[in-house]
Enzyme design. Structure first.
Site, short mmCIF file in Angstrom:
data_model
loop_
_atom_site.label_atom_id
_atom_site.label_comp_id
_atom_site.label_asym_id
_atom_site.label_seq_id
_atom_site.Cartn_x
_atom_site.Cartn_y
_atom_site.Cartn_z
N SER A 188 12.09 2.79 -17.53
CA SER A 188 12.36 1.47 -16.95
C SER A 188 13.67 1.55 -16.18
CB SER A 188 12.50 0.43 -18.05
OG SER A 188 13.11 -0.75 -17.56
N TYR B 125 15.86 -2.08 -26.02
CA TYR B 125 14.91 -1.61 -24.99
C TYR B 125 15.61 -0.67 -24.02
CZ TYR B 125 11.38 -1.99 -21.22
OH TYR B 125 10.43 -1.72 -20.26
P1 NDP Z 1 1.81 -4.41 -21.48
O1 NDP Z 1 2.47 -5.25 -22.50
O2 NDP Z 1 0.99 -5.04 -20.43
O3 NDP Z 1 0.92 -3.26 -22.20
C1 NDP Z 1 1.50 -2.47 -23.21
C2 NDP Z 1 0.54 -1.40 -23.64
O4 NDP Z 1 1.17 -0.57 -24.63
C3 NDP Z 1 -0.72 -1.95 -24.29
O5 NDP Z 1 -1.79 -1.10 -23.96
C4 NDP Z 1 -0.42 -1.87 -25.78
O6 NDP Z 1 -1.58 -1.81 -26.60
C5 NDP Z 1 0.35 -0.56 -25.81
N1 NDP Z 1 1.21 -0.42 -26.99
C6 NDP Z 1 2.30 -1.15 -27.33
N2 NDP Z 1 2.81 -0.73 -28.49
C7 NDP Z 1 2.03 0.29 -28.91
C8 NDP Z 1 2.02 1.13 -30.06
N3 NDP Z 1 2.93 1.00 -31.05
N4 NDP Z 1 1.06 2.07 -30.17
C9 NDP Z 1 0.13 2.21 -29.20
N5 NDP Z 1 0.08 1.46 -28.08
C10 NDP Z 1 1.01 0.50 -27.95
O7 NDP Z 1 3.01 -3.54 -20.84
P2 NDP Z 1 3.27 -3.07 -19.34
O8 NDP Z 1 2.03 -2.56 -18.75
O9 NDP Z 1 4.05 -4.11 -18.65
O10 NDP Z 1 4.29 -1.85 -19.61
C11 NDP Z 1 3.84 -0.53 -19.72
C12 NDP Z 1 5.06 0.38 -19.76
O11 NDP Z 1 5.85 0.17 -18.60
C13 NDP Z 1 5.97 0.13 -20.96
O12 NDP Z 1 6.49 1.33 -21.43
C14 NDP Z 1 7.08 -0.72 -20.35
O13 NDP Z 1 8.28 -0.61 -21.07
C15 NDP Z 1 7.18 -0.12 -18.97
N6 NDP Z 1 7.78 -1.00 -18.00
C16 NDP Z 1 7.20 -2.22 -17.70
C17 NDP Z 1 7.81 -3.05 -16.78
C18 NDP Z 1 7.24 -4.38 -16.41
O14 NDP Z 1 7.93 -5.14 -15.70
N7 NDP Z 1 6.03 -4.72 -16.82
C19 NDP Z 1 9.07 -2.67 -16.12
C20 NDP Z 1 9.58 -1.38 -16.52
C21 NDP Z 1 8.94 -0.60 -17.41
P3 NDP Z 1 -2.34 -3.21 -27.07
O15 NDP Z 1 -3.06 -3.70 -25.85
O16 NDP Z 1 -3.27 -2.78 -28.13
O17 NDP Z 1 -1.26 -4.14 -27.51
#
Ligand code: NDP
Length: 237
Positions: free
Chosen positions: A132, A145
């Protein structure tokens, strides 16, 4: 290619599953609990979904083993699963801290440790971490985070050095504000000021992050390793 994507049920992870599947690769993705979203991603892409809580070492290791067996190998790993939390630093509990670090940093460690064994044996592979921009510049009220994502930067650079001689590249994509459910709890005022602070004056799209992941997995990116690449509309410049 044989591709494993963590957190593929929704958001950026789902966009990555869609992109790699559309490009003709075989894809397995992991998710934590949202079975409905995971089934939808599978239906859209034909990718196999495996449920696992990656903050637990045993779950993470078993999921990577199952994915590798199903695919018959592993060429590309996208460490995307993550969670965010907005809280004053002095209100962060021990549990908050552990949950944020376990999911956003240790989860990638557990998955990568297992995946790297196959890649080292094959003397080739691509590891793409989703960090991020906050891991680079820090976010107020997101200290755990930011710390976890900064840890991912360090892991990327160190692992690139260690795994380079085995033909494996390791890079980190650092998105800015991307329109996904992760930001669904932000108010319209907050989203609007985030847009204003972004030189390109908009939020990013999950597909744009997926396109960068696809590039880093491609032959053309074969000499890129140890890099943390921003995709943030200029926010963290
Ligand atoms: P979402 O909240 O849309 O999706 C998160 C995903 O991670 C889901 O598939 C969720 O599964 C899975 N997940 C969360 N915790 C676990 C766990 N303990 N074990 C297995 N799977 C897990 O997130 P984003 O798509 O927005 O973010 C994706 C990545 O990008 C993250 O690492 C985030 O930090 C990073 N990011 C996002 C930004 C943003 O603005 N959106 C900006 C910068 C970085 P389930 O559906 O089952 O909950």
């Amino acid at each position: 290619m044989k591709v494993l994507i963590t957190g593929g049920s929704r958001g950026i992870g789902r966009a990555c599953v869609e992109r790699f599947a559309k490009d003709g690769h075989r894809v397995v993705f992991l998710y934590r609990q949202n079975t409905e979203a995971a089934e939808e991603t599978s239906r859209l892409t034909g990718a196999l979904a495996i449920r696992a809580n990656l903050s637990l070492p045993s779950d993470a290791t078993a999921a990577v083993t199952a994915a590798t067996e199903f695919l018959g190998g592993l060429d590309v790993l996208v460490n995307n699963a993550g969670i965010s939390q907005i809280k004053l630093f002095t209100d962060v509990t021990d549990t908050d801290w552990q949950t944020m670090l376990n999911t956003n940093l240790s989860g990638s460690f557990y998955v990568t440790r297992e995946a790297a064994k196959t890649m080292i044996a094959n003397q080739q592979g691509r590891i793409i971490n989703i960090g991020s921009m906050w891991g680079k510049v820090g976010a107020s009220c997101e200290v755990p985070y930011s710390a976890a994502k900064a840890g991912l930067r360090g892991m990327t650079m160190a692992l690139a050095k260690e795994l380079g001689p085995s033909g494996i590249t390791v890079n980190c994509i650092e998105p800015g504000v991307i329109a996904t459910e992760m930001n669904a709890t932000l108010t319209e005022d907050t989203l609007s000021s985030l847009r204003d602070e972004t030189p390109l004056c908009r939020l990013g799209r999950p597909e744009e992050v997926a396109a960068l992941a696809a590039f880093l997995a491609s032959d053309e990116a074969g000499f890129i390793t140890g890099q943390c690449i921003g995709i943030d509309g200029g926010f963290a410049v």
